[in-house]
Design a protein around this motif. Structure first.
Motif, short mmCIF file in Angstrom:
data_model
loop_
_atom_site.label_atom_id
_atom_site.label_comp_id
_atom_site.label_asym_id
_atom_site.label_seq_id
_atom_site.Cartn_x
_atom_site.Cartn_y
_atom_site.Cartn_z
N HIS A 206 41.53 140.05 87.48
CA HIS A 206 41.58 139.63 86.07
C HIS A 206 40.43 138.68 85.73
CE1 HIS A 206 43.31 135.56 86.78
NE2 HIS A 206 43.99 136.14 87.75
N GLU A 207 39.92 137.96 86.72
CA GLU A 207 38.76 137.10 86.48
C GLU A 207 37.49 137.94 86.34
OE1 GLU A 207 40.82 133.57 89.11
OE2 GLU A 207 39.41 134.97 90.02
N CYS A 232 46.01 131.76 77.43
CA CYS A 232 46.99 132.83 77.67
C CYS A 232 47.28 133.02 79.15
CB CYS A 232 46.48 134.15 77.08
SG CYS A 232 46.41 134.19 75.27
N ALA A 233 46.32 132.67 80.00
CA ALA A 233 46.46 132.94 81.43
C ALA A 233 47.51 132.07 82.10
CB ALA A 233 45.12 132.75 82.13
N ASP A 234 47.77 130.90 81.54
CA ASP A 234 48.78 130.02 82.13
C ASP A 234 50.15 130.44 81.59
OD1 ASP A 234 50.42 128.05 83.06
OD2 ASP A 234 49.07 126.40 82.57
N MET A 235 50.87 131.23 82.38
CA MET A 235 52.13 131.79 81.93
C MET A 235 53.29 130.81 82.07
SD MET A 235 51.19 134.85 80.98
CE MET A 235 52.72 135.76 80.75
N ASN A 323 53.63 138.17 85.56
CA ASN A 323 52.40 137.42 85.85
C ASN A 323 51.29 137.85 84.89
OD1 ASN A 323 51.22 139.83 86.85
ND2 ASN A 323 51.90 139.39 88.93
N PHE A 324 50.20 137.12 84.93
CA PHE A 324 49.14 137.35 83.94
C PHE A 324 48.45 138.70 84.10
CE2 PHE A 324 44.72 136.52 82.36
CZ PHE A 324 45.04 136.52 81.01
N PRO A 325 48.09 139.15 85.31
CA PRO A 325 47.45 140.47 85.41
C PRO A 325 48.31 141.60 84.83
CG PRO A 325 47.12 139.25 87.43
CD PRO A 325 48.09 138.46 86.62
N ASN A 326 49.61 141.56 85.11
CA ASN A 326 50.48 142.59 84.54
C ASN A 326 50.63 142.43 83.03
OD1 ASN A 326 51.53 142.45 87.56
ND2 ASN A 326 52.09 144.44 86.73
#
Length: 635
Positions: A206-207, A232-235, A323-326
């Protein structure tokens, strides 16, 4: 210390167990993989195995499991520096295949032991030799639990992962690969281990995706994109808190004061859904960003930084269901609903690379996606459950964040003012989540976010609830093609039990229990209602036979696997109940605070249960009532 690594060698799983003896040194932690890690590994292996079995393509279908970094001792044994959790889990999986399915991939035995930890070494050997036939009470509990988790998953895999165990074992033996890397003989192992731990994970997909999307944007646009992405990345916190609360924006509010980023992006009440990228560029602070003006290469070369949280947010207090990637894949599927987006973060980059605008490095693709990401995260925070811990166990919450009044801290309120509807939404969402906890199979979340995204300008709590209940009804109708699927013992879908507990809770707590069809003996209805009022969904993984299959005392009962005699409880409680008789189970529950299944509570309300005449009658009557309730649509 030498900078090179020597003798890298690729091994298939079957060959790994003939490639020498491996030792876990004392400085390594104990075996620590649990349900999440083990099931994720099995899920990945099955996905790749099924693809290999069902495809005729000539593409490489091997699965690379990772590296095993080792130091070769003077006695020729290999001391594992990195990869012990993976290797130990493979040993346990070999034991399950050997003992439960007679598929002995490593006939010569396992080749892993533990320095000065005789219990760990002996447990691994006993599991391989005899499985769970050994006295597990005197074995290492984490390894025994891992065996049971793998055993259960292989017996009842997700619907789309059905497989032939023989072919799966063959694929595992021959096509799953590891790379063994031997560190140089003069390596300072303690220093190497410290460096490896402090370095952390390598750059994630994702990075890489973030850097590629930012590359065609202008400098100011990159700054805005990066600020939104990081927020947004900090779930673990509400997305509003990822934007500055300081008054640093050029545009003024109605009273002439400068607005903070939070107000400029989300409105004065922090409850406005942003819609336009150009407006966001004007709203987000123009202060220099670490990504501003950087090339793709320079962005990727930078160390990954952690976004600073507000000081009054407890670290990890909010636990996301994804999680963020999903989450990125969920957003992509919303933005392009006609595309086939697999909710599998291993395929994150592949999923994006299917889109021509992404391949073209289109600025519009990047702008559209980042706006959709922020919108969906805003909707997710407001309308999808989070779990929190407040000292009294984990709790599901459905709340919005509100700006501070005067100088006080920000606060929270239910997403829906009507508490009954808010409570029903919490129960429905948590029911679906615990039924499908895997990150890669959250179709229910895609459906929920799809409704929210489509109706983002005007979401009504009651209508949202109705849409979720209809989705539950539709899924039940799809999966319950006839009653026989309910009478398969431990093979019954967990969703069926969770759906039933939701309907029971709704009828008892939200509705009027006296208006429901009689669900238990009249004398027990008040107790059932008290328990239902405190009921919440948890991650239950074991199907319990209330009248045991192999009772310690008493006679065997035919049709023990029928739905009327089953309920879903936690693995730990199922182990405690084991083959206890009905009376002993009732006594155990009275002395426990664990009310994991409303169906179980109702079964326990009957005085007679089992192979006797009245006991069989009660089971039959209970089953008929529960199945009738299961089939009720909620509209």
């Amino acid at each position: 210390m030498s900078n090179s690594l020597e003798n890298p060698a690729e091994f298939a799983v079957s060959d790994l167990f003939t490639s020498g003896q491996y030792i876990i040194p004392m400085y390594q932690r104990n075996y620590a993989w649990g349900k999440t890690e083990i099931e994720q590994l099995l899920q990945d292996l099955m996905d790749k195995a099924n693809h290999h079995i069902n495809t005729t393509q000539s593409e490489d279908s091997n699965y690379f499991l990772g590296s095993l970094v080792v130091h070769q001792r003077k006695d020729a044994k290999f001391e594992i520096i990195d990869g012990q959790q993976r290797h130990t889990t493979l040993c346990i999986l070999m034991a399950v295949l050997k003992n439960e399915y007679e598929k002995n991939i490593v006939s010569q035995g396992i080749n892993l032991a533990f320095d000065h930890r005789s219990l760990s070494s002996e447990t691994l050997k006993l599991l391989f030799d005899n499985g769970l036939k050994s006295d597990t009470q005197n074995m290492e509990s984490a390894m025994v639990a891992a065996y049971k988790i793998a055993q259960t998953y292989l017996k009842n895999p997700p619907d789309n992962q059905k497989f032939e165990i023989k072919k799966f074992a063959e694929y595992l033996a021959s096509n799953v690969k590891l790379l063994r890397v031997i560190v140089p003989e003069d390596t300072d192992l303690n220093h190497y281990f410290e460096i490896m731990n402090s370095r952390g994970e390598q750059l994630e997909k994702h990075e890489v995706l973030k850097a590629r999307l930012m590359e065609p944007l202008e400098k100011e646009e990159q700054n805005t994109f990066a600020k939104i992405w990081e927020a947004c990345a900090d779930m673990s916190r509400y997305v509003q808190l990822g934007f500055s609360a300081s008054k640093s924006i050029s545009e003024n509010t109605a009273d002439g004061e400068k607005a903070s980023e939070r107000v400029a992006v989300f409105g004065a009440d922090w409850n406005q859904c942003p819609e336009n990228f150009d407006a966001l560029v004007k709203s987000v602070s123009s202060e220099a960003s670490s990504s501003e003006g950087k090339t793709l290469v320079s962005v990727l070369d930078e160390p990954v930084s952690k976004t600073k949280k507000d000081t009054d947010i407890e670290e990890g207090k909010y636990n996301s269901v994804i999680n963020f990637p999903n989450f990125l894949l969920q957003v992509l599927s919303l933005l392009y609903p006609n595309s086939d987006v697999a909710l599998d973060d291993k395929k994150l980059l592949d999923s994006f690379e299917k889109h021509p605008k992404y391949i073209e490095k289109s600025t519009q693709f990047a702008k559209d996606f980042i706006v959709a990401l922020l919108q969906t995260r805003f909707l997710f925070d407001n309308w999808i459950i989070k779990s929190t811990s407040d000292g009294d166990g984990d709790h599901w919450r459905l709340r919005i964040i509100k700006p501070p009044a005067d100088k006080s801290s920000y606060s929270f309120a239910n997403s829906v003012a009507d508490k009954k509807i808010n409570d029903q939404l919490i129960m429905m969402l948590s029911m679906r989540h615990v039924s499908f906890p895997s990150q890669n199979y959250k179709q229910w979340l895609r459906e929920a976010l799809g409704y929210l995204y489509k109706n983002k300008r005007a979401i009504v709590g009651g209508q949202y609830l109705a849409s979720l209940e209809k989705l539950s009804d539709d899924y039940f109708t799809e999966k319950c093609t006839d009653d026989n699927v309910l009478h398969k013992g431990t093979g019954v879908l967990h969703f069926f039990f969770n759906r039933l507990d939701y309907l029971l809770w709704k009828g008892i707590v939200i509705g009027n229990v006296n208006e429901m069809p009689s669900i238990c003996e009249d004398k027990a209805i008040d107790d059932v209602k008290k328990i239902a009022e405190k009921f919440k969904f948890t991650f239950r993984s074991s199907i319990e036979h209330y009248y045991p299959q192999h009772p310690d005392s008493g006679e065997m009962m035919e049709n023990c696997d029928r739905f009327g005699n089953l309920c879903l409880i936690s693995h730990s409680n199922n182990s405690r109940y084991s083959n206890l008789d009905v009376a002993a189970k009732k006594s155990h529950r009275k002395n426990s605070n664990a009310n994991e299944s409303l169906k179980q509570i109702i079964m326990m309300s009957y005085d007679e249960w089992g192979p006797s005449e009245q006991g069989l009658t009660n089971i039959k009557n209970h089953e008929e009532k529960m199945i009738a309730l299961l089939k009720c649509t909620q509209q």
